[in-house]
Motif scaffolding. Structure first.
Motif, short mmCIF file in Angstrom:
data_model
loop_
_atom_site.label_atom_id
_atom_site.label_comp_id
_atom_site.label_asym_id
_atom_site.label_seq_id
_atom_site.Cartn_x
_atom_site.Cartn_y
_atom_site.Cartn_z
N ARG A 40 0.66 -1.18 0.01
CA ARG A 40 0.04 0.12 0.15
C ARG A 40 1.11 1.11 0.10
NH1 ARG A 40 -5.02 -1.38 4.41
NH2 ARG A 40 -5.77 -2.89 3.00
N ASP A 43 0.00 6.62 2.58
CA ASP A 43 -1.32 7.24 3.10
C ASP A 43 -2.59 6.13 2.86
OD1 ASP A 43 -2.08 6.79 0.42
OD2 ASP A 43 -2.15 9.02 -0.13
N GLY A 44 -2.17 5.17 2.47
CA GLY A 44 -3.21 4.00 2.51
C GLY A 44 -4.40 3.93 1.56
N GLU A 47 -3.54 0.48 -3.26
CA GLU A 47 -2.89 -0.83 -2.88
C GLU A 47 -2.61 -1.55 -4.28
OE1 GLU A 47 -4.56 -3.79 0.29
OE2 GLU A 47 -5.38 -4.25 -1.90
#
Length: 109
Positions: A40, A43-44, A47
């Motif tokens: 990821r 910052d998420g 993905e």
């Protein structure tokens, strides 16, 4: 053994080991094409799924994009792709070590 004589046992062992290395190489090649690693962006948001040979097989956005600037989304994608490249290299090295761990060089003793 006198100089100039052929050590047939050594040759047979070398041929056997060569065949084993070929088999291990084929196993390794199959594994790097199928083993996947998921990473990821920091910052998420993004993905990325990548195979050990570096092929990206999926990209997912894990959050809403409508309130993010295009530059920020692009940065998240770049970060995730860079992490995927590192993860693919890590996976290749791990697979190589696992596949060839028992290999030892042939000596002419």
């Amino acid at each position: 053994m006198p100089r100039g004589e052929i050590d047939e046992a050594w040759i047979e062992e070398a041929v056997r080991r060569y065949r084993r290395i070929e088999s291990l190489q084929a196993e390794f090649d199959r594994a790097v094409a199928t083993v996947e690693v998921t990473v990821r962006s920091p910052d998420g948001l993004v993905e990325v799924v990548v195979t050990a040979d570096g092929r990206i097989t999926d990209v997912r956005f894990l959050g809403p994009l409508h309130n993010r600037a295009p530059r920020d989304v692009a940065g998240s994608v770049r970060a995730a792709v860079a992490a995927a490249a590192d993860a693919a290299q890590w996976a290749r090295e791990k697979l190589h070590n696992e596949t060839f761990t028992a290999y030892r060089p042939l000596t002419g003793a």
